[in-house]
Write a protein that holds these residues in place. Structure first.
Motif, PDB file in Angstrom:
ATOM      1  N   SER A  18      35.389  88.441  81.531  1.00  0.00           N
ATOM      2  CA  SER A  18      36.560  87.961  81.771  1.00  0.00           C
ATOM      3  C   SER A  18      36.738  87.754  83.390  1.00  0.00           C
ATOM      4  O   SER A  18      36.352  88.739  84.036  1.00  0.00           O
ATOM      5  CB  SER A  18      37.871  88.712  81.401  1.00  0.00           C
ATOM      6  N   GLU A  20      39.961  86.480  83.968  1.00  0.00           N
ATOM      7  CA  GLU A  20      41.287  86.159  84.029  1.00  0.00           C
ATOM      8  C   GLU A  20      41.949  86.616  85.472  1.00  0.00           C
ATOM      9  O   GLU A  20      41.756  87.701  85.677  1.00  0.00           O
ATOM     10  CB  GLU A  20      41.624  87.090  82.974  1.00  0.00           C
ATOM     11  N   ARG A  54      47.934  81.629  82.493  1.00  0.00           N
ATOM     12  CA  ARG A  54      46.556  81.339  82.123  1.00  0.00           C
ATOM     13  C   ARG A  54      46.158  79.978  82.196  1.00  0.00           C
ATOM     14  O   ARG A  54      46.999  79.067  82.319  1.00  0.00           O
ATOM     15  CB  ARG A  54      46.236  81.882  80.732  1.00  0.00           C
ATOM     16  N   ARG A  65      45.196  84.885  72.320  1.00  0.00           N
ATOM     17  CA  ARG A  65      43.737  84.328  72.539  1.00  0.00           C
ATOM     18  C   ARG A  65      43.095  84.223  71.131  1.00  0.00           C
ATOM     19  O   ARG A  65      42.654  82.942  71.169  1.00  0.00           O
ATOM     20  CB  ARG A  65      42.943  85.168  73.539  1.00  0.00           C
ATOM     21  N   ARG A 125      36.452  82.022  77.722  1.00  0.00           N
ATOM     22  CA  ARG A 125      37.412  82.822  76.668  1.00  0.00           C
ATOM     23  C   ARG A 125      37.942  82.334  75.241  1.00  0.00           C
ATOM     24  O   ARG A 125      37.963  82.768  74.256  1.00  0.00           O
ATOM     25  CB  ARG A 125      38.756  83.553  77.387  1.00  0.00           C
ATOM     26  N   TYR A 126      37.658  80.703  75.288  1.00  0.00           N
ATOM     27  CA  TYR A 126      38.100  80.089  74.240  1.00  0.00           C
ATOM     28  C   TYR A 126      37.161  79.253  73.721  1.00  0.00           C
ATOM     29  O   TYR A 126      37.236  78.519  72.535  1.00  0.00           O
ATOM     30  CB  TYR A 126      39.304  79.211  74.664  1.00  0.00           C
TER      31      TYR A 126
END
Length: 233
Positions: A18, A20, A54, A65, A125-126
């Motif tokens: 990550s 993020e 995000r 998520r 992440r997606y």
């Protein structure tokens, strides 16, 4: 995504590293939820309480998520993208980000397992991202699913992308920056397509080329206009 039972043909999911929060200073997104909290398992209590900064569209603000991924899985398109990664290509991150934007089913990394995620802007992440150790593994995986490998590179003899009928069940394959598609990949692709260029440069950035090709697929299969029936005109 269902995996093929044969170990040599099935990709492995790449662990997410990550990044993020790297753009927190820009104050993107929304703050804590104001008023009574909305109901639904897809909402994340921590995001509702602390705000959602995000890199997601407004539709997914405050969503967990896992809920975002599950929802995206219902609308992802049929095409895949594969990128050769023999020397840690720095363009892969931007390819993953663009693949997420265009609703790509999955991104496949062929070669080295590790890649620079900064350019992905946390979209990894997606987005489903899989790893194949070599070209043979990618070919076996695609063949099992009736997917057609289409290379994209400005090579002698390449067919113009602008006039080629892209198949719906395609895997758009890109080489790494500089060398382009490897000889091994060229031999297994049903076609190699080139992107029209009109300036002095020999080539465009691999991430940009991937964006052009993905958009071409979307235009062909998402926004294609039906051909009028001559018998009714």
């Amino acid at each position: 995504m269902n995996e093929h039972p044969a170990a040599e043909a099935a990709p492995t999911v790449i662990p997410v590293e990550s990044t993020e929060g790297m753009d927190e200073a820009r104050e993107v997104g929304v703050g804590p939820w104001s008023g009574p909290w909305p109901e639904g398992d897809h909402y994340d209590p921590e995001l509702l309480a602390g705000g959602d900064r995000r890199n997601v569209v407004d539709r997914y603000r405050y969503w967990r998520r896992e809920a975002i991924i599950a929802d995206l899985d219902t609308v992802r398109h049929d095409f895949h993208v594969a990128v050769e990664n023999w020397s840690h290509d720095f363009n892969i991150g931007s390819v993953v980000r663009t693949a997420n934007a265009f609703g790509c089913s999955a991104v496949h990394i062929v070669g080295k397992r590790r890649w620079n995620r900064r350019g992905a802007m946390v979209t990894d992440r997606y987005q489903h991202v899989h790893h194949h150790p070599d070209t043979g593994s990618l070919v076996a995986w695609a063949t099992e699913r009736d997917l057609v490998l289409i290379g994209v590179d400005n090579l002698p003899g390449a067919v113009p992308l602008e006039t080629y009928p892209l198949p719906r069940n395609a895997v758009l394959v890109f080489g790494q920056e500089g060398p382009g598609l490897s000889e091994e990949v060229r031999e297994v692709c049903a076609a190699v397509l080139s992107i029209a260029q009109f300036g002095s440069t020999r080539s465009i950035n691999a991430g940009a080329a991937a964006a052009v090709a993905m958009h071409a697929w979307v235009r062909a299969h998402v926004f294609a206009q039906p051909v009028p029936d001559a018998s009714t005109t």
